[in-house]
Design a protein around this motif. Structure first.
Motif, short mmCIF file in Angstrom:
data_model
loop_
_atom_site.label_atom_id
_atom_site.label_comp_id
_atom_site.label_asym_id
_atom_site.label_seq_id
_atom_site.Cartn_x
_atom_site.Cartn_y
_atom_site.Cartn_z
N MET A 25 1.90 5.76 -16.95
CA MET A 25 3.10 5.32 -16.01
C MET A 25 3.85 7.11 -15.75
O MET A 25 4.43 6.64 -14.59
CB MET A 25 4.15 4.86 -17.19
N GLU A 26 3.73 7.88 -16.40
CA GLU A 26 4.53 9.23 -15.23
C GLU A 26 3.86 9.69 -14.20
O GLU A 26 4.14 9.49 -13.24
CB GLU A 26 4.41 10.23 -16.43
N ASN A 27 2.53 9.54 -13.68
CA ASN A 27 2.05 9.52 -12.92
C ASN A 27 2.53 8.46 -11.84
O ASN A 27 2.84 9.59 -10.75
CB ASN A 27 0.16 9.49 -13.00
N LEU A 28 2.26 7.10 -11.93
CA LEU A 28 2.87 6.23 -11.29
C LEU A 28 4.22 6.53 -10.73
O LEU A 28 4.39 6.57 -9.44
CB LEU A 28 2.59 5.01 -11.77
N VAL A 59 0.62 -1.19 0.23
CA VAL A 59 -0.33 -0.05 -0.23
C VAL A 59 1.19 1.31 -0.20
O VAL A 59 0.38 2.47 -0.69
CB VAL A 59 -1.47 -0.49 1.57
N ASP A 60 2.03 0.64 0.28
CA ASP A 60 2.67 2.57 1.27
C ASP A 60 4.03 2.24 -0.12
O ASP A 60 5.13 3.54 0.37
CB ASP A 60 3.39 2.47 2.07
N GLY A 61 4.19 1.18 -1.38
CA GLY A 61 5.29 1.01 -2.14
C GLY A 61 6.07 -0.12 -1.46
O GLY A 61 7.45 -0.11 -1.34
N TYR A 64 5.32 7.32 -6.67
CA TYR A 64 6.57 5.92 -5.60
C TYR A 64 7.03 7.09 -5.45
O TYR A 64 8.32 7.06 -4.70
CB TYR A 64 6.77 4.94 -6.86
N ALA A 65 8.33 7.58 -7.04
CA ALA A 65 8.98 8.85 -6.19
C ALA A 65 8.70 9.55 -5.18
O ALA A 65 9.76 10.09 -3.98
CB ALA A 65 9.82 8.90 -7.02
N SER A 66 7.35 9.82 -4.48
CA SER A 66 7.37 10.70 -3.40
C SER A 66 7.24 10.38 -2.60
O SER A 66 6.89 11.23 -1.52
CB SER A 66 5.94 11.48 -3.51
N HIS A 68 10.70 -2.98 -3.77
CA HIS A 68 9.46 -1.88 -2.94
C HIS A 68 10.24 -0.76 -4.28
O HIS A 68 11.22 -0.80 -4.98
CB HIS A 68 10.51 -1.40 -1.91
N LEU A 69 9.06 0.32 -4.61
CA LEU A 69 8.30 1.30 -5.42
C LEU A 69 8.93 2.54 -4.50
O LEU A 69 9.48 3.35 -5.16
CB LEU A 69 7.30 1.23 -6.24
N ALA A 70 8.26 2.55 -3.59
CA ALA A 70 8.82 4.23 -2.44
C ALA A 70 10.35 4.46 -2.83
O ALA A 70 11.07 3.30 -2.30
CB ALA A 70 8.22 3.39 -1.26
N GLY A 71 10.00 5.62 -2.93
CA GLY A 71 11.30 6.00 -2.74
C GLY A 71 12.30 5.97 -3.62
O GLY A 71 13.23 6.51 -4.17
N GLN A 72 11.91 5.20 -5.21
CA GLN A 72 12.52 4.84 -6.33
C GLN A 72 12.55 7.00 -6.98
O GLN A 72 11.67 7.11 -6.75
CB GLN A 72 12.37 3.83 -6.82
N ASN A 73 13.23 5.99 -7.90
CA ASN A 73 13.83 7.22 -9.06
C ASN A 73 12.44 7.50 -9.80
O ASN A 73 12.33 6.21 -10.95
CB ASN A 73 15.35 7.55 -9.47
N ALA A 74 11.91 8.72 -10.18
CA ALA A 74 10.29 8.69 -10.65
C ALA A 74 11.19 8.04 -12.94
O ALA A 74 10.24 7.49 -13.23
CB ALA A 74 9.97 9.87 -10.96
#
Length: 100
Positions: free
Chosen positions: A89-92, A40-42, A96-98, A51-57
């Motif tokens: 895809m840009e929005n996702l 839920v939180d990446g 996740y980068a945020s 993990h996707l949270a904090g990855q580079n966009a």
């Protein structure tokens, strides 16, 4: 040479506008489907899902594009990527980068 000097600020402005075009809230809404595997939180709860949270966009966008076009093969990802537009895809990626 001088022509490039004048073009650089315009290119930077165009790149900056493109980079800001992503909608984090729209990405958050689309991410509901991703949460089953990526959390839920990446942060994935299943060890072999990343993990996707904090990855580079830009990195995330590149990987999603590769799944969508088929240059990166993953049978579980293919159906999800097929449904996404470039804007999705840009929005996702921005969402996740945020995340921390």
């Amino acid at each position: 040479m001088q022509r490039w000097v004048y073009a650089l600020p315009l290119l930077a402005l165009a790149w900056g506008q493109h980079a800001r075009a992503a909608d984090i809230e729209a990405g958050k809404a689309k991410a509901a489907v991703c949460a089953a595997c990526h959390g839920v939180d990446g942060r994935a709860q299943i060890p072999h899902y990343p993990h996707l949270a904090g990855q580079n966009a830009a990195y995330l966008l590149k990987q999603m594009s590769a799944f969508k076009e088929g240059s990166r093969q993953e049978p579980l990802m293919a159906p999800f990527m097929a449904m996404l537009t470039e804007a999705d895809m840009e929005n996702l990626a921005a969402y996740y980068a945020s995340l921390k």
